[in-house]
Design an enzyme around this catalytic site. Structure first.
Site, PDB file in Angstrom:
ATOM      1  N   LYS A 164     -22.673 -22.722 -66.360  1.00  7.78           N
ATOM      2  CA  LYS A 164     -23.072 -21.007 -66.060  1.00  7.78           C
ATOM      3  C   LYS A 164     -23.952 -20.865 -65.031  1.00  7.78           C
ATOM      4  CE  LYS A 164     -24.964 -17.064 -66.758  1.00  7.78           C
ATOM      5  NZ  LYS A 164     -25.826 -16.559 -65.895  1.00  7.78           N
ATOM      6  N   GLU A 203     -45.531 -18.028 -56.884  1.00 11.37           N
ATOM      7  CA  GLU A 203     -44.447 -18.622 -56.105  1.00 11.37           C
ATOM      8  C   GLU A 203     -43.858 -17.612 -55.050  1.00 11.37           C
ATOM      9  OE1 GLU A 203     -40.570 -21.272 -56.342  1.00 11.37           O
ATOM     10  OE2 GLU A 203     -40.860 -20.026 -57.899  1.00 11.37           O
ATOM     11  N   CYS A 208     -36.869 -23.788 -54.062  1.00 12.30           N
ATOM     12  CA  CYS A 208     -38.162 -24.166 -55.067  1.00 12.30           C
ATOM     13  C   CYS A 208     -39.038 -25.145 -54.312  1.00 12.30           C
ATOM     14  CB  CYS A 208     -37.645 -24.660 -56.270  1.00 12.30           C
ATOM     15  SG  CYS A 208     -36.825 -23.547 -57.133  1.00 12.30           S
ATOM     16  N   GLU A 210     -35.865 -27.750 -64.222  1.00  8.07           N
ATOM     17  CA  GLU A 210     -36.161 -27.735 -62.646  1.00  8.07           C
ATOM     18  C   GLU A 210     -36.722 -26.379 -62.517  1.00  8.07           C
ATOM     19  OE1 GLU A 210     -36.540 -26.830 -59.488  1.00  8.07           O
ATOM     20  OE2 GLU A 210     -35.192 -28.062 -58.092  1.00  8.07           O
ATOM     21  N   LEU A 211     -38.062 -26.196 -62.153  1.00  9.95           N
ATOM     22  CA  LEU A 211     -38.527 -24.839 -62.324  1.00  9.95           C
ATOM     23  C   LEU A 211     -39.152 -24.385 -60.860  1.00  9.95           C
ATOM     24  CD1 LEU A 211     -40.110 -24.837 -65.710  1.00  9.95           C
ATOM     25  CD2 LEU A 211     -37.685 -24.099 -65.078  1.00  9.95           C
ATOM     26  N   TRP A 219     -28.811 -18.995 -58.118  1.00  7.53           N
ATOM     27  CA  TRP A 219     -27.796 -18.461 -57.021  1.00  7.53           C
ATOM     28  C   TRP A 219     -28.397 -19.012 -55.627  1.00  7.53           C
ATOM     29  CZ3 TRP A 219     -31.341 -16.844 -53.443  1.00  7.53           C
ATOM     30  CH2 TRP A 219     -32.574 -16.333 -53.863  1.00  7.53           C
TER      31      TRP A 219
END
Length: 460
Positions: free
Chosen positions: A153, A358, A261, A227-228, A129
């Site tokens: 999605k 994080e 991120c 991609e985290l 989001w």
């Protein structure tokens, strides 16, 4: 059913019907049917479509920025910048995809041997989001220019954003099924990954969710890119221009209310300038205005969801309880919406929660390093490895980049600049920050068949 909520007020917005299994099957079938023709379309025709979409993005940036502000709380100026960057991405791949995917001749015992890059088919993009337009184009532009079709999605909290992006392609004259919005409920995403008509998966999100996506895709023997999360370090050395460093790392930390991120999350400062840096950072952060993202005078909007705000506050309180000094913010505000104050934590050490996890919000964490070697050790003391920054004297930057970048465990390193994604450069992480690369010439190669062709007769 995807349901958006205005994070500024907590007011529910329009609900959108979720796609059922029959709808998923229909969407995948349409993507497969379109792929059979799109894969044969020349680069010029593909590029013309993406350029038309870029034109629409630029013309409608104000309206798209409002939708982002309403659904996930992004300030209008940042939303317009995101749309402009998305248009740049579309134009970049429209111009460069043919060069990136050109056949490569490789000598062998053949009369002629080469590698060509062929599309795979329908690619599923599972998107978060926090940058709903940019991440759709980061995923979609290279995949489409490579000849694939895209199933998009989005996170269920930004359904209007997803619908608007799909609408851009429809109005630009894209073939039906080329890029589709899949408004799936999250539990149904596994069905999409496993669907035999889906050929590959791109995922952007948390490390925990990424591990599940990777397991599902690997179980189906499908390529995937992840991609985290990140806990990006920004190292500030004693010879750095502190004013320039403070301006840039504070922007990196609070952009999108800190919900990025690749934001600078751990500010690691060399001891001789530590106190001066903290003082300057405090003044810079204290000047920021938090409020309704639709008000152009505000620089920091709300956190996107109440559960995210609760988790952020837990991380702050746990770090303070462990000995961090809270110089500003750190208190849960009263009133409507999901706002969290800009917060500054000093004297943070590596075992504290704000470093081990994080932090996704406007929380600046400052740590002290004895010297460069100590700073690198602190920077690498994390499960993440997305981006990193180093600040030093300008005349030392090139030499330091050569020396330090190879020692930092991260997918990208910026010296005297902000860590950012750029369509011209590859982006991605190591360790628990991801697998594979997006953007640049490397990103478009993730979802192609690198096919070897051997043409005889054999030669000695």
């Amino acid at each position: 059913m995807p349901q958006a909520t205005d994070p500024t007020t907590g007011t529910p917005l329009k609900a959108y019907p979720a796609l059922d299994k029959a709808g998923l099957d229909q969407a995948v079938a349409a993507a497969q049917a379109t792929f059979r023709d799109w894969r044969k379309v020349g680069y010029a025709e593909r590029a013309a479509l993406l350029n038309r979409v870029a034109d629409l993005l630029e013309a409608e940036q104000d309206a798209l920025a409002v939708i982002m502000a309403e659904e996930m709380g992004k300030p209008l100026a940042e939303g317009r910048g995101e749309v402009q960057k998305s248009a740049f991405c579309a134009r970049h791949y429209a111009e460069n995809a043919e060069k990136y995917l050109a056949p490569v001749t490789l000598p062998s015992d053949a009369t002629h041997s080469y590698v060509q890059h062929l599309p795979l088919g329908p690619v599923l993009g599972i998107l978060p989001w926090n940058a709903p337009v940019w991440l759709a184009f980061r995923f979609g532009a290279p995949a489409l220019m490579a000849g694939n079709t895209c199933l998009m999605k989005h996170d269920p909290h930004v359904p209007a954003c997803a619908e608007a992006i799909a609408g851009l392609f429809e109005r630009a004259g894209a073939p039906p099924g080329l890029l589709q919005n899949l408004p799936l409920d999250n539990p149904d995403v596994a069905d999409a990954i496993r669907h035999p008509g889906v050929c590959a998966v791109s995922f952007t999100g948390s490390s925990a969710a990424g591990a599940k996506v990777a397991a599902l895709a690997a179980g189906e023997i499908k390529p995937f890119v992840l991609e985290l999360g990140g806990s990006d370090p920004a190292i500030v050395l004693a010879d750095a221009d502190l004013d320039a460093a403070v301006d840039t790392v504070s922007l990196s930390r609070i952009i999108n209310a800190g919900q990025s991120c690749i934001a600078a999350k751990r500010l690691i400062v060399e001891a001789p300038v530590y106190d001066a840096f903290v003082e300057k950072l405090h003044a810079r952060l204290a000047a920021l205005k938090v409020g309704d993202p639709r008000d152009e005078s505000n620089q920091v909007g709300p956190i996107a969801r109440p559960d995210l705000r609760d988790n952020l506050h837990r991380q702050v309180q746990a770090s303070v309880d462990a000995g961090a000094r809270c110089l500003m913010g750190g208190e849960m505000p009263e009133g409507p919406g999901y706002f969290y104050p800009v917060t500054l934590l000093a004297d943070v050490t590596g075992e504290m929660t704000a470093c081990r996890e994080e932090t996704f919000g406007p929380v600046a964490v400052v740590m002290k390093a004895a010297d460069l070697d100590d700073a690198i050790a602190i920077a690498n003391d994390t499960q993440y490895g997305l981006g990193a920054a180093v600040w030093t004297a300008p005349e030392r930057a090139a030499a330091l980049a050569a020396q330090v970048a190879s020692e930092i465990e991260a997918g990208q390193v910026a010296v005297n600049g902000i860590v950012k994604t750029d369509p011209r450069l590859p982006s991605g992480g190591v360790k628990r920050s991801g697998i594979g690369r997006e953007l640049g010439p490397h990103g478009i190669l993730e979802f192609v068949n690198v096919q070897q062709v051997w043409v005889g007769p054999k030669v000695d």
